[in-house]
Design an enzyme around this catalytic site. Structure first.
Site, PDB file in Angstrom:
ATOM      1  N   LEU A 137     -10.938   3.376   0.014  1.00 29.15           N
ATOM      2  CA  LEU A 137      -9.921   4.145  -1.352  1.00 29.15           C
ATOM      3  C   LEU A 137      -8.168   3.674  -1.188  1.00 29.15           C
ATOM      4  O   LEU A 137      -8.596   2.615  -0.223  1.00 29.15           O
ATOM      5  CB  LEU A 137      -9.926   6.048  -1.101  1.00 29.15           C
ATOM      6  CG  LEU A 137     -10.880   6.456  -0.859  1.00 29.15           C
ATOM      7  CD1 LEU A 137      -9.997   8.445  -0.310  1.00 29.15           C
ATOM      8  CD2 LEU A 137     -11.622   7.100  -2.188  1.00 29.15           C
ATOM      9  N   ASP A 138      -8.092   3.301  -2.833  1.00 25.52           N
ATOM     10  CA  ASP A 138      -7.214   2.555  -2.510  1.00 25.52           C
ATOM     11  C   ASP A 138      -5.424   3.729  -1.900  1.00 25.52           C
ATOM     12  O   ASP A 138      -5.887   4.567  -1.994  1.00 25.52           O
ATOM     13  CB  ASP A 138      -6.598   2.089  -4.169  1.00 25.52           C
ATOM     14  CG  ASP A 138      -7.398   1.569  -4.892  1.00 25.52           C
ATOM     15  OD1 ASP A 138      -8.157   0.429  -3.802  1.00 25.52           O
ATOM     16  OD2 ASP A 138      -8.144   1.960  -5.928  1.00 25.52           O
ATOM     17  N   LYS A 139      -4.883   3.058  -1.472  1.00 27.13           N
ATOM     18  CA  LYS A 139      -3.676   3.333  -0.878  1.00 27.13           C
ATOM     19  C   LYS A 139      -3.274   5.319  -2.136  1.00 27.13           C
ATOM     20  O   LYS A 139      -3.075   5.978  -1.238  1.00 27.13           O
ATOM     21  CB  LYS A 139      -2.075   2.647  -1.320  1.00 27.13           C
ATOM     22  CG  LYS A 139      -1.282   3.170  -0.684  1.00 27.13           C
ATOM     23  CD  LYS A 139       0.287   2.591  -0.646  1.00 27.13           C
ATOM     24  CE  LYS A 139       1.141   2.975  -0.058  1.00 27.13           C
ATOM     25  NZ  LYS A 139       2.717   1.780  -0.109  1.00 27.13           N
ATOM     26  N   ARG A 239     -10.455   2.229 -11.957  1.00 27.25           N
ATOM     27  CA  ARG A 239      -9.325   1.862 -12.438  1.00 27.25           C
ATOM     28  C   ARG A 239      -9.386   1.213 -13.773  1.00 27.25           C
ATOM     29  O   ARG A 239      -9.191   1.232 -14.954  1.00 27.25           O
ATOM     30  CB  ARG A 239      -8.254   1.636 -11.745  1.00 27.25           C
ATOM     31  CG  ARG A 239      -7.872   2.688 -10.152  1.00 27.25           C
ATOM     32  CD  ARG A 239      -6.732   2.269  -9.873  1.00 27.25           C
ATOM     33  NE  ARG A 239      -5.612   1.560  -9.955  1.00 27.25           N
ATOM     34  CZ  ARG A 239      -5.349   1.042  -8.968  1.00 27.25           C
ATOM     35  NH1 ARG A 239      -5.328   1.274  -7.371  1.00 27.25           N
ATOM     36  NH2 ARG A 239      -4.115   0.236  -8.936  1.00 27.25           N
TER      37      ARG A 239
END
Length: 309
Positions: A137-139, A239
């Site tokens: 998962l992205d930060k 995104r």
């Protein structure tokens, strides 16, 4: 130590040298290349240059890649929201702001550091800096991810990802009012041709198939609450895809507006549901994580202040 040599052609005239090299050496980030330039490891016709140097046809560029540093990750005691754990897997509800695994220049404070402290064993297939990590998962994306505690579990989960049977459902708030109630975004994603830190929808051989299914959950006039289900799992997929159809995720300064109304710390994107076949038992298991505080707070604001359509 490795040395690479490039000769600039007419098509690359007047490109910044860091951009030129990021295109030529795609396995390294632009920031890493800029560091090489600042460290004097990039020479143009035998001379040191700055990252904003504009290349010209015929220039000979030599790049010295230093040997990789030995990495020793340290277990770190950190509070984790562990949703499920057994001898094969651990399912974690990651908070917004936490990096999943270490990367050059950032070897502490990550989910991996915390897992090394709390788990006796993690799969080694992911390598030294990604033990147990099957997907990321992205930060600034919160929510569920599964980590493998042994190699057999890792192979099973990786195969489920490949077969597109690992269920991953996200909730996000996007800009503008989505007209339809549901849809499918089928658009290949690859590394952005100029900004190597970004991904983009591309019609290029390097782009990989990417499919996102979405449906509208609630409308707020200027904003829409959306459920998105990943069929594939490309970097930044939701995104990129939502921005591609004109509805970037709120708080996403990379793919959306740099000016944010709600004083957010990142994109409003939460991995809410995770479904998998257990590597040992073969049983289907499904987990769900409640919306985090930052997400609920924004929903409260939208419900009170924005007209629904």
């Amino acid at each position: 130590m490795e040395t690479l040599r490039f000769e600039v052609e007419q098509a690359d005239d007047k490109k910044r040298i860091d951009v030129f090299l990021a295109e030529k050496i795609s396995e390294y980030s632009r920031s890493y290349i800029q560091k090489l330039i600042k460290d004097g490891l990039v020479l143009v016709n035998g001379e040191k240059v700055k990252p904003n140097f504009k290349v010209k046809p015929g220039c000979i560029i030599d790049v010295t890649i230093p040997p990789p540093q030995e990495i020793s990750l340290q277990p770190e005691p950190m509070e984790l929201d562990i949703v499920y754990e057994d001898d094969d897997i651990v399912v974690v509800n990651k908070p917004q702001g936490m990096v999943v695994h270490p990367a050059p220049g950032n070897y502490s404070g990550t989910l991996v550091n915390a897992l090394l402290y709390s788990c006796d064993e993690l799969s080694g297939i992911g390598g030294i800096i990604r033990p147990g990590i099957v997907h990321r998962l992205d930060k600034d994306t919160s929510g569920l991810l599964v980590v493998a505690k042994n190699d057999a579990a890792h192979r099973s989960l990786a195969q489920q990802l490949k077969d597109r049977t690992l269920k991953r459902v996200y909730w996000c708030i996007v800009e503008k009012n989505i007209k339809g109630d549901k849809g499918v975004i089928n658009a290949p994603i690859g590394r952005h041709p100029i900004n190597r830190k970004k991904m983009a929808v591309l019609n290029a051989p390097t782009a990989k198939p990417a499919v996102t299914h979405f449906k509208v959950l609630e409308r707020f006039g200027e904003y829409t609450l959306v459920e998105a289900r990943l069929e594939t799992g490309r970097t930044h997929q939701i995104r990129v895809h939502m921005a591609y159809i004109g509805h970037p995720v709120v708080g996403d300064s990379v793919y959306g507006s740099r000016k944010q109304k709600f004083n957010l710390k990142g994109q409003v994107l939460h991995a809410k549901k995770l479904g998998l076949i257990h590597p040992s038992t073969g049983e289907y298991m499904e987990f769900e994580a409640p919306l985090p505080e930052y997400f609920e707070n924004l929903l409260d604001i939208l419900r009170k202040n924005y007209t629904k359509n």
